[in-house]
Design a protein around this motif. Sequence first.
Motif, PDB file in Angstrom:
ATOM      1  N   CYS A  61       2.093  22.620   0.601  1.00 20.02           N
ATOM      2  CA  CYS A  61       2.121  22.609   2.070  1.00 20.02           C
ATOM      3  C   CYS A  61       1.185  21.553   2.638  1.00 20.02           C
ATOM      4  O   CYS A  61       1.493  20.937   3.673  1.00 20.02           O
ATOM      5  CB  CYS A  61       1.751  23.986   2.602  1.00 20.02           C
ATOM      6  N   MET A  62       0.049  21.320   1.986  1.00 25.45           N
ATOM      7  CA  MET A  62      -0.867  20.275   2.455  1.00 25.45           C
ATOM      8  C   MET A  62      -0.199  18.910   2.376  1.00 25.45           C
ATOM      9  O   MET A  62      -0.324  18.089   3.304  1.00 25.45           O
ATOM     10  CB  MET A  62      -2.152  20.289   1.632  1.00 25.45           C
ATOM     11  N   GLY A  63       0.509  18.652   1.290  1.00 25.58           N
ATOM     12  CA  GLY A  63       1.223  17.387   1.173  1.00 25.58           C
ATOM     13  C   GLY A  63       2.302  17.245   2.237  1.00 25.58           C
ATOM     14  O   GLY A  63       2.440  16.190   2.863  1.00 25.58           O
ATOM     15  N   LEU A  64       3.060  18.323   2.485  1.00 25.65           N
ATOM     16  CA  LEU A  64       4.130  18.280   3.477  1.00 25.65           C
ATOM     17  C   LEU A  64       3.595  18.122   4.896  1.00 25.65           C
ATOM     18  O   LEU A  64       4.275  17.547   5.753  1.00 25.65           O
ATOM     19  CB  LEU A  64       4.977  19.560   3.381  1.00 25.65           C
ATOM     20  N   SER A  65       2.383  18.615   5.154  1.00 19.98           N
ATOM     21  CA  SER A  65       1.834  18.566   6.514  1.00 19.98           C
ATOM     22  C   SER A  65       1.368  17.176   6.923  1.00 19.98           C
ATOM     23  O   SER A  65       1.198  16.902   8.113  1.00 19.98           O
ATOM     24  CB  SER A  65       0.668  19.557   6.646  1.00 19.98           C
ATOM     25  N   THR A  66       1.146  16.285   5.960  1.00 19.10           N
ATOM     26  CA  THR A  66       0.623  14.950   6.288  1.00 19.10           C
ATOM     27  C   THR A  66       1.537  13.809   5.887  1.00 19.10           C
ATOM     28  O   THR A  66       1.304  12.665   6.307  1.00 19.10           O
ATOM     29  CB  THR A  66      -0.745  14.732   5.593  1.00 19.10           C
ATOM     30  N   VAL A  67       2.574  14.075   5.107  1.00 21.55           N
ATOM     31  CA  VAL A  67       3.407  12.989   4.575  1.00 21.55           C
ATOM     32  C   VAL A  67       4.076  12.199   5.689  1.00 21.55           C
ATOM     33  O   VAL A  67       4.239  10.971   5.594  1.00 21.55           O
ATOM     34  CB  VAL A  67       4.447  13.550   3.580  1.00 21.55           C
ATOM     35  N   ILE A 112       0.835  -1.205   0.000  1.00 26.12           N
ATOM     36  CA  ILE A 112       0.000   0.000   0.000  1.00 26.12           C
ATOM     37  C   ILE A 112       0.869   1.254   0.000  1.00 26.12           C
ATOM     38  O   ILE A 112       0.486   2.295  -0.553  1.00 26.12           O
ATOM     39  CB  ILE A 112      -0.949  -0.007   1.216  1.00 26.12           C
ATOM     40  N   SER A 113       2.051   1.159   0.610  1.00 24.66           N
ATOM     41  CA  SER A 113       2.928   2.328   0.677  1.00 24.66           C
ATOM     42  C   SER A 113       3.436   2.749  -0.692  1.00 24.66           C
ATOM     43  O   SER A 113       3.785   3.919  -0.892  1.00 24.66           O
ATOM     44  CB  SER A 113       4.117   2.035   1.594  1.00 24.66           C
ATOM     45  N   VAL A 114       3.466   1.819  -1.654  1.00 24.81           N
ATOM     46  CA  VAL A 114       3.985   2.147  -2.991  1.00 24.81           C
ATOM     47  C   VAL A 114       3.104   3.186  -3.694  1.00 24.81           C
ATOM     48  O   VAL A 114       3.613   4.244  -4.120  1.00 24.81           O
ATOM     49  CB  VAL A 114       4.146   0.876  -3.847  1.00 24.81           C
ATOM     50  N   PRO A 115       1.780   2.953  -3.840  1.00 26.67           N
ATOM     51  CA  PRO A 115       0.970   4.001  -4.484  1.00 26.67           C
ATOM     52  C   PRO A 115       0.914   5.293  -3.686  1.00 26.67           C
ATOM     53  O   PRO A 115       0.904   6.382  -4.276  1.00 26.67           O
ATOM     54  CB  PRO A 115      -0.418   3.359  -4.597  1.00 26.67           C
ATOM     55  N   PHE A 116       0.913   5.202  -2.349  1.00 27.74           N
ATOM     56  CA  PHE A 116       0.874   6.432  -1.551  1.00 27.74           C
ATOM     57  C   PHE A 116       2.175   7.218  -1.700  1.00 27.74           C
ATOM     58  O   PHE A 116       2.150   8.455  -1.784  1.00 27.74           O
ATOM     59  CB  PHE A 116       0.596   6.103  -0.082  1.00 27.74           C
ATOM     60  N   SER A 117       3.304   6.513  -1.740  1.00 25.72           N
ATOM     61  CA  SER A 117       4.584   7.202  -1.955  1.00 25.72           C
ATOM     62  C   SER A 117       4.609   7.858  -3.323  1.00 25.72           C
ATOM     63  O   SER A 117       5.110   8.987  -3.482  1.00 25.72           O
ATOM     64  CB  SER A 117       5.742   6.211  -1.819  1.00 25.72           C
ATOM     65  N   THR A 118       4.064   7.166  -4.323  1.00 31.75           N
ATOM     66  CA  THR A 118       3.998   7.727  -5.675  1.00 31.75           C
ATOM     67  C   THR A 118       3.128   8.974  -5.704  1.00 31.75           C
ATOM     68  O   THR A 118       3.478   9.985  -6.331  1.00 31.75           O
ATOM     69  CB  THR A 118       3.450   6.679  -6.651  1.00 31.75           C
ATOM     70  N   TYR A 156       2.429  11.042  -3.207  1.00 32.47           N
ATOM     71  CA  TYR A 156       3.121  12.146  -2.545  1.00 32.47           C
ATOM     72  C   TYR A 156       4.235  12.702  -3.421  1.00 32.47           C
ATOM     73  O   TYR A 156       4.467  13.921  -3.450  1.00 32.47           O
ATOM     74  CB  TYR A 156       3.670  11.692  -1.187  1.00 32.47           C
ATOM     75  N   ALA A 157       4.943  11.824  -4.136  1.00 37.27           N
ATOM     76  CA  ALA A 157       5.999  12.292  -5.035  1.00 37.27           C
ATOM     77  C   ALA A 157       5.419  13.171  -6.138  1.00 37.27           C
ATOM     78  O   ALA A 157       5.981  14.228  -6.475  1.00 37.27           O
ATOM     79  CB  ALA A 157       6.746  11.098  -5.638  1.00 37.27           C
ATOM     80  N   VAL A 158       4.282  12.756  -6.707  1.00 41.96           N
ATOM     81  CA  VAL A 158       3.629  13.540  -7.755  1.00 41.96           C
ATOM     82  C   VAL A 158       3.130  14.873  -7.197  1.00 41.96           C
ATOM     83  O   VAL A 158       3.252  15.923  -7.851  1.00 41.96           O
ATOM     84  CB  VAL A 158       2.471  12.739  -8.379  1.00 41.96           C
ATOM     85  N   VAL A 159       2.572  14.849  -5.973  1.00 48.59           N
ATOM     86  CA  VAL A 159       2.097  16.077  -5.329  1.00 48.59           C
ATOM     87  C   VAL A 159       3.249  17.071  -5.168  1.00 48.59           C
ATOM     88  O   VAL A 159       3.134  18.248  -5.552  1.00 48.59           O
ATOM     89  CB  VAL A 159       1.466  15.768  -3.960  1.00 48.59           C
ATOM     90  N   LEU A 160       4.355  16.606  -4.628  1.00 46.06           N
ATOM     91  CA  LEU A 160       5.487  17.496  -4.367  1.00 46.06           C
ATOM     92  C   LEU A 160       6.148  17.964  -5.663  1.00 46.06           C
ATOM     93  O   LEU A 160       6.376  19.163  -5.855  1.00 46.06           O
ATOM     94  CB  LEU A 160       6.503  16.789  -3.471  1.00 46.06           C
ATOM     95  N   LEU A 161       6.421  17.031  -6.563  1.00 49.19           N
ATOM     96  CA  LEU A 161       7.088  17.392  -7.808  1.00 49.19           C
ATOM     97  C   LEU A 161       6.178  18.211  -8.723  1.00 49.19           C
ATOM     98  O   LEU A 161       6.630  19.174  -9.363  1.00 49.19           O
ATOM     99  CB  LEU A 161       7.568  16.128  -8.530  1.00 49.19           C
ATOM    100  N   GLY A 162       4.901  17.827  -8.809  1.00 49.02           N
ATOM    101  CA  GLY A 162       3.970  18.528  -9.692  1.00 49.02           C
ATOM    102  C   GLY A 162       3.776  19.978  -9.296  1.00 49.02           C
ATOM    103  O   GLY A 162       3.853  20.888 -10.142  1.00 49.02           O
ATOM    104  N   ASN A 163       3.553  20.223  -8.003  1.00 50.18           N
ATOM    105  CA  ASN A 163       3.339  21.597  -7.556  1.00 50.18           C
ATOM    106  C   ASN A 163       4.626  22.408  -7.608  1.00 50.18           C
ATOM    107  O   ASN A 163       4.593  23.608  -7.926  1.00 50.18           O
ATOM    108  CB  ASN A 163       2.754  21.594  -6.148  1.00 50.18           C
ATOM    109  N   CYS A 164       5.762  21.785  -7.313  1.00 50.78           N
ATOM    110  CA  CYS A 164       7.044  22.488  -7.451  1.00 50.78           C
ATOM    111  C   CYS A 164       7.307  22.853  -8.910  1.00 50.78           C
ATOM    112  O   CYS A 164       7.838  23.936  -9.205  1.00 50.78           O
ATOM    113  CB  CYS A 164       8.182  21.623  -6.912  1.00 50.78           C
ATOM    114  N   LEU A 165       6.936  21.969  -9.825  1.00 51.04           N
ATOM    115  CA  LEU A 165       7.135  22.242 -11.249  1.00 51.04           C
ATOM    116  C   LEU A 165       6.264  23.403 -11.715  1.00 51.04           C
ATOM    117  O   LEU A 165       6.725  24.270 -12.472  1.00 51.04           O
ATOM    118  CB  LEU A 165       6.823  20.987 -12.064  1.00 51.04           C
TER     119      LEU A 165
END
Length: 314
Positions: free
Chosen positions: A74-80, A29-35, A37-46
């Motif tokens: 920030c929402m992603g960082l607050s719960t990751v 389950i951690s694999v899709p959730f990690s993916t 979060y990665a998309v959330v962080l990278l997508g918004n940074c991009l």
Amino acid sequence: MIALVSPSTNSSFFLLTGFSGLEQQYPWISVPFSTIYAVVLLGNCLVLYVIWTEPSLHQPMFYFLAMLAITDLCMGLSTVNTVLGILLGLIQEISLDSCITQAYFIHGLSFMESSVLLTMAFDRYIAICNPLRYSSNLTNSRIIKIGLTISGRSFFFITPPIICLKYFHYCRPHILSHSFCLHQDLLRLACSDIQFNSYYALMLVICTLLLDAVLILFSYVLILKSVLATASPEEWHKSFQTCISHVCAVLVFYIPIISLTMVHRFGKHLSPVVHVLMGNIYILFPPLMNPIIYSVKIQQIRSRMLRLFSLKIC
């Protein structure tokens, strides 16, 4: 009166709830959730990088989009730390102070996202219905003031009930309903008088999320009325393309909130896994989808990103 106790008596920990009964599958389950979060962080940074580095995007519409991307980031960082921490077996519980801090940022960022979406609706209304005054109405100094007002509105008014959480006595089992902390979750465990928090939180939701939704709807009614009355079919199509990305962002934000509210109100018979899943959708779906929506639907951002990736490939 609010029943308060000394903060020192609340030096306790709360058990975070993951997907009950699926503990053996947590590594998978951690694999899709990690993916995600990665998309959330990278997508918004991009999105932020493209707006920052492209001079043609230094316009009010894209400044508001940058505010939305910062909120989602920030929402992603607050719960990751808690969501992935449970799935990876790093943590199982959280201290009261950390829980209150996380709840403060989750609720504040939710209100901030709602405020930004309302501001973006106002931006679209001026751009379509009063384009000649668009630049004079939305100057850089005024945009900065709007951003500061949004931040103050989002985080100032939630401070009183959040501070009260520190002084409540929690005598019920310290088991949270989600893998992160929410104000209403802590209230459920408190044995103090929570009347102030309950009514204050209700009024806050009505005066922010509900009011914002009504004003967004009203702005689009005015936009639709103006476009249908004056525009040609070509102009109508152009206006529709201008607004569609914002409409999608509004739906992506409000549908999970409504769904989670319905599950909490009418879904007490449902499996705890459903509640946890809906909570994670509420937290992660808007930050995940907004960069995708705006990258696909806004031509300026899409072309800049394609140009960026083509340069990196070369």
